[in-house]
Scaffold this motif. Structure first.
Motif, PDB file in Angstrom:
ATOM      1  N   ALA A   1      26.445  59.328  47.037  1.00  0.00           N
ATOM      2  CA  ALA A   1      27.578  59.589  46.147  1.00  0.00           C
ATOM      3  C   ALA A   1      27.142  60.414  44.939  1.00  0.00           C
ATOM      4  CB  ALA A   1      28.209  58.274  45.706  1.00  0.00           C
ATOM      5  N   ALA A   2      25.963  60.117  44.395  1.00  0.00           N
ATOM      6  CA  ALA A   2      25.478  60.861  43.235  1.00  0.00           C
ATOM      7  C   ALA A   2      25.207  62.318  43.591  1.00  0.00           C
ATOM      8  CB  ALA A   2      24.203  60.202  42.698  1.00  0.00           C
ATOM      9  N   ILE A   3      24.719  62.561  44.800  1.00  0.00           N
ATOM     10  CA  ILE A   3      24.410  63.935  45.213  1.00  0.00           C
ATOM     11  C   ILE A   3      25.691  64.728  45.458  1.00  0.00           C
ATOM     12  CG2 ILE A   3      23.404  65.327  47.068  1.00  0.00           C
ATOM     13  CD1 ILE A   3      21.240  63.196  47.358  1.00  0.00           C
ATOM     14  N   THR A   4      26.636  64.120  46.116  1.00  0.00           N
ATOM     15  CA  THR A   4      27.832  64.852  46.557  1.00  0.00           C
ATOM     16  C   THR A   4      29.000  64.805  45.575  1.00  0.00           C
ATOM     17  OG1 THR A   4      28.594  62.876  47.771  1.00  0.00           O
ATOM     18  CG2 THR A   4      27.227  64.463  48.979  1.00  0.00           C
ATOM     19  N   SER A   5      28.868  64.033  44.505  1.00  0.00           N
ATOM     20  CA  SER A   5      30.008  63.878  43.587  1.00  0.00           C
ATOM     21  C   SER A   5      30.236  65.089  42.705  1.00  0.00           C
ATOM     22  CB  SER A   5      29.807  62.634  42.717  1.00  0.00           C
ATOM     23  OG  SER A   5      28.635  62.778  41.927  1.00  0.00           O
ATOM     24  N   GLY A   6      29.233  65.935  42.515  1.00  0.00           N
ATOM     25  CA  GLY A   6      29.387  67.102  41.658  1.00  0.00           C
ATOM     26  C   GLY A   6      29.764  68.347  42.436  1.00  0.00           C
ATOM     27  N   PRO A   7      30.102  69.419  41.723  1.00  0.00           N
ATOM     28  CA  PRO A   7      30.503  70.666  42.398  1.00  0.00           C
ATOM     29  C   PRO A   7      29.319  71.485  42.907  1.00  0.00           C
ATOM     30  CG  PRO A   7      30.608  70.946  40.025  1.00  0.00           C
ATOM     31  CD  PRO A   7      30.236  69.513  40.252  1.00  0.00           C
ATOM     32  N   GLU A   8      28.105  71.078  42.553  1.00  0.00           N
ATOM     33  CA  GLU A   8      26.947  71.912  42.899  1.00  0.00           C
ATOM     34  C   GLU A   8      26.657  71.916  44.398  1.00  0.00           C
ATOM     35  OE1 GLU A   8      26.719  69.837  39.038  1.00  0.00           O
ATOM     36  OE2 GLU A   8      26.587  69.102  41.099  1.00  0.00           O
ATOM     37  N   VAL A   9      26.770  70.750  45.036  1.00  0.00           N
ATOM     38  CA  VAL A   9      26.372  70.604  46.437  1.00  0.00           C
ATOM     39  C   VAL A   9      27.600  70.773  47.333  1.00  0.00           C
ATOM     40  CG1 VAL A   9      25.336  69.058  48.146  1.00  0.00           C
ATOM     41  CG2 VAL A   9      24.497  69.056  45.788  1.00  0.00           C
ATOM     42  N   LYS A  10      27.515  71.764  48.207  1.00  0.00           N
ATOM     43  CA  LYS A  10      28.605  71.995  49.157  1.00  0.00           C
ATOM     44  C   LYS A  10      28.510  71.044  50.348  1.00  0.00           C
ATOM     45  CE  LYS A  10      29.905  75.381  46.580  1.00  0.00           C
ATOM     46  NZ  LYS A  10      31.090  75.211  45.710  1.00  0.00           N
ATOM     47  N   LYS A  11      27.280  70.694  50.709  1.00  0.00           N
ATOM     48  CA  LYS A  11      27.099  69.785  51.834  1.00  0.00           C
ATOM     49  C   LYS A  11      25.717  69.135  51.737  1.00  0.00           C
ATOM     50  CE  LYS A  11      27.212  69.474  56.891  1.00  0.00           C
ATOM     51  NZ  LYS A  11      28.201  68.374  56.883  1.00  0.00           N
ATOM     52  N   LEU A  12      25.670  67.830  51.968  1.00  0.00           N
ATOM     53  CA  LEU A  12      24.387  67.126  52.084  1.00  0.00           C
ATOM     54  C   LEU A  12      23.945  67.227  53.546  1.00  0.00           C
ATOM     55  CD1 LEU A  12      22.121  65.310  51.059  1.00  0.00           C
ATOM     56  CD2 LEU A  12      23.625  63.339  51.403  1.00  0.00           C
ATOM     57  N   ILE A  13      22.919  68.028  53.798  1.00  0.00           N
ATOM     58  CA  ILE A  13      22.500  68.298  55.173  1.00  0.00           C
ATOM     59  C   ILE A  13      21.783  67.095  55.768  1.00  0.00           C
ATOM     60  CG2 ILE A  13      21.102  69.802  56.641  1.00  0.00           C
ATOM     61  CD1 ILE A  13      21.636  72.035  54.567  1.00  0.00           C
ATOM     62  N   HIS A  14      20.793  66.588  55.070  1.00  0.00           N
ATOM     63  CA  HIS A  14      20.151  65.331  55.498  1.00  0.00           C
ATOM     64  C   HIS A  14      19.408  64.716  54.318  1.00  0.00           C
ATOM     65  CE1 HIS A  14      16.007  66.821  55.551  1.00  0.00           C
ATOM     66  NE2 HIS A  14      16.405  67.868  56.222  1.00  0.00           N
ATOM     67  N   ILE A  15      19.126  63.428  54.427  1.00  0.00           N
ATOM     68  CA  ILE A  15      18.468  62.695  53.350  1.00  0.00           C
ATOM     69  C   ILE A  15      17.572  61.621  53.936  1.00  0.00           C
ATOM     70  CG2 ILE A  15      20.466  61.166  53.148  1.00  0.00           C
ATOM     71  CD1 ILE A  15      19.767  60.779  50.200  1.00  0.00           C
ATOM     72  N   LYS A  16      16.409  61.409  53.325  1.00  0.00           N
ATOM     73  CA  LYS A  16      15.486  60.350  53.719  1.00  0.00           C
ATOM     74  C   LYS A  16      14.969  59.650  52.462  1.00  0.00           C
ATOM     75  CE  LYS A  16      13.928  62.340  58.095  1.00  0.00           C
ATOM     76  NZ  LYS A  16      12.765  62.760  58.915  1.00  0.00           N
ATOM     77  N   THR A  17      14.807  58.349  52.561  1.00  0.00           N
ATOM     78  CA  THR A  17      14.283  57.576  51.433  1.00  0.00           C
ATOM     79  C   THR A  17      13.136  56.693  51.909  1.00  0.00           C
ATOM     80  OG1 THR A  17      15.864  55.780  51.814  1.00  0.00           O
ATOM     81  CG2 THR A  17      16.538  57.525  50.307  1.00  0.00           C
ATOM     82  N   LEU A  18      12.253  56.350  50.984  1.00  0.00           N
ATOM     83  CA  LEU A  18      11.101  55.507  51.322  1.00  0.00           C
ATOM     84  C   LEU A  18      10.625  54.798  50.060  1.00  0.00           C
ATOM     85  CD1 LEU A  18       8.906  54.660  53.423  1.00  0.00           C
ATOM     86  CD2 LEU A  18       7.550  56.573  52.550  1.00  0.00           C
ATOM     87  N   TYR A  19      10.400  53.485  50.170  1.00  0.00           N
ATOM     88  CA  TYR A  19       9.862  52.743  49.032  1.00  0.00           C
ATOM     89  C   TYR A  19       8.354  52.932  48.967  1.00  0.00           C
ATOM     90  CZ  TYR A  19      13.882  50.302  47.148  1.00  0.00           C
ATOM     91  OH  TYR A  19      15.050  50.010  46.498  1.00  0.00           O
TER      92      TYR A  19
END
Length: 323
Positions: free
Chosen positions: A235-253
């Motif tokens: 939501a934080a990535i896609t909520s602004g006008p900067e990003v047209k599309k989130l292509i992929h995302i990975k997370t790791l602790y």
């Protein structure tokens, strides 16, 4: 908060277990109860567990270096794994050995000191209840609202609180088993009940070792963000006008309090390098605000290319019959 809460819970459990272990050893020495010896070893193992958890917490604070560029946060997982596999298993196997020994070579409790194990067990139940209360209170600070305790143990990223919780619950159940064995031995005069209580304690310790081993192994292998945090990051990535599309995302602790976020972002095709850099800074700021544990963030910009041609009509894929 998780580290602070874990330290308080560990310290409370350590102090309780040290006093309990001493009382249990005295009760075993005077009464000869096998259940008391098993419980004394159980408390010694728990005390060793807390020392290892505190050691792991200290080592995890070491500054990142060239050899470990992402830091030493996983040291806490390593020591939690050692606690679950080695100490619980050793304590459990010893208790089972002692129970089998007393089954094959039973002996009665000392006639003068038969009451001492019962007194020690009742006091120990009170002390362990205090330790469990502390662990529950500190866990509630980091447990999501509405989250079950089973889910908390399975999905907690800080290993100390789940380990201490299971330790304290196991200790209370073990004390009940010991009280069962000693109490029935006193009532019936049959020492086999004391041996049976010892076997039950050993089985309990091994079961706890298996559960903790499975959970800490998962953390060592590497776990991503929880569903709730993942949704916040997206939501934080896609909520602004900067990003047209989130292509992929990975997370790791990387550690209990440090989350790595890597994402590929589709940006406007006509954006300048200066604008892309500014847009990425804004996205990073939103992610850090949404999930403070997201301390290491790598965002890869890419050009967003929406499909220019509309999808073909389904009639193109229909083969007409000869009719």
């Amino acid at each position: 908060m998780s580290a602070s809460g874990g330290s308080k819970a560990i310290l409370a459990a350590f102090l309780a277990n040290m006093g309990i272990a001493l009382a249990k050893f005295i009760a075993w020495f005077l009464s000869g109860s096998a259940s008391m010896l098993a419980e004394a070893i159980h408390s010694v193992a728990d005390s060793g567990n807390q020392l290892l958890l505190m050691l792991g917490g200290r080592k995890a604070k070491k500054t990142a270096d060239r050899e470990h560029p992402f830091g030493y946060g996983r040291e806490r997982y390593v020591y939690a794994f050692v606690v679950s596999i080695i100490l619980f298993s050793v304590g459990g196997l010893f208790a089972i050995y002692e129970g089998v020994e007393k089954l094959t070579h039973p002996h009665a409790l000392d006639e003068r000191w038969w009451w001492l194990p019962i007194v020690v067990l009742v006091v120990a139940i009170g002390l362990e209840s205090f330790s469990l209360r502390t662990a529950v209170r500190e866990s509630n600070h980091v447990r999501d609202r509405g989250q079950s305790w089973v889910s908390f143990v399975r999905h907690a990223k800080a290993p100390e609180l789940p380990v201490v919780l299971l330790e304290d619950i196991g200790a209370l159940i073990g004390l009940v088993f010991a009280l069962f064995g000693v109490g029935l031995t006193v009532i019936t005069g049959n020492p086999l009940f004391d041996a049976l209580g010892t076997l039950m304690i050993g089985t309990l310790l091994i079961l706890i070792a298996i559960v903790l081993g499975i959970e800490t192994k998962s953390l060592l292998v590497g776990e991503g963000a929880t569903d709730a945090d993942h949704q916040r990051i997206v939501a934080a990535i896609t909520s602004g006008p900067e990003v047209k599309k989130l292509i992929h995302i990975k997370t790791l602790y990387l550690g209990p309090d440090e989350l790595l976020v890597a994402a590929k972002l589709g940006l406007a095709a006509d954006a300048t390098l200066e604008r892309i850099a500014a847009d990425i800074d804004k996205v990073e700021a939103r992610v850090r605000q949404a999930v403070p544990s997201a301390r290491v963030i790598y965002l890869e910009p890419d050009i967003y290319r929406p499909d220019s041609d509309p999808a073909p009509p389904t009639s193109q894929f229909v083969i007409s019959s000869s009719d």
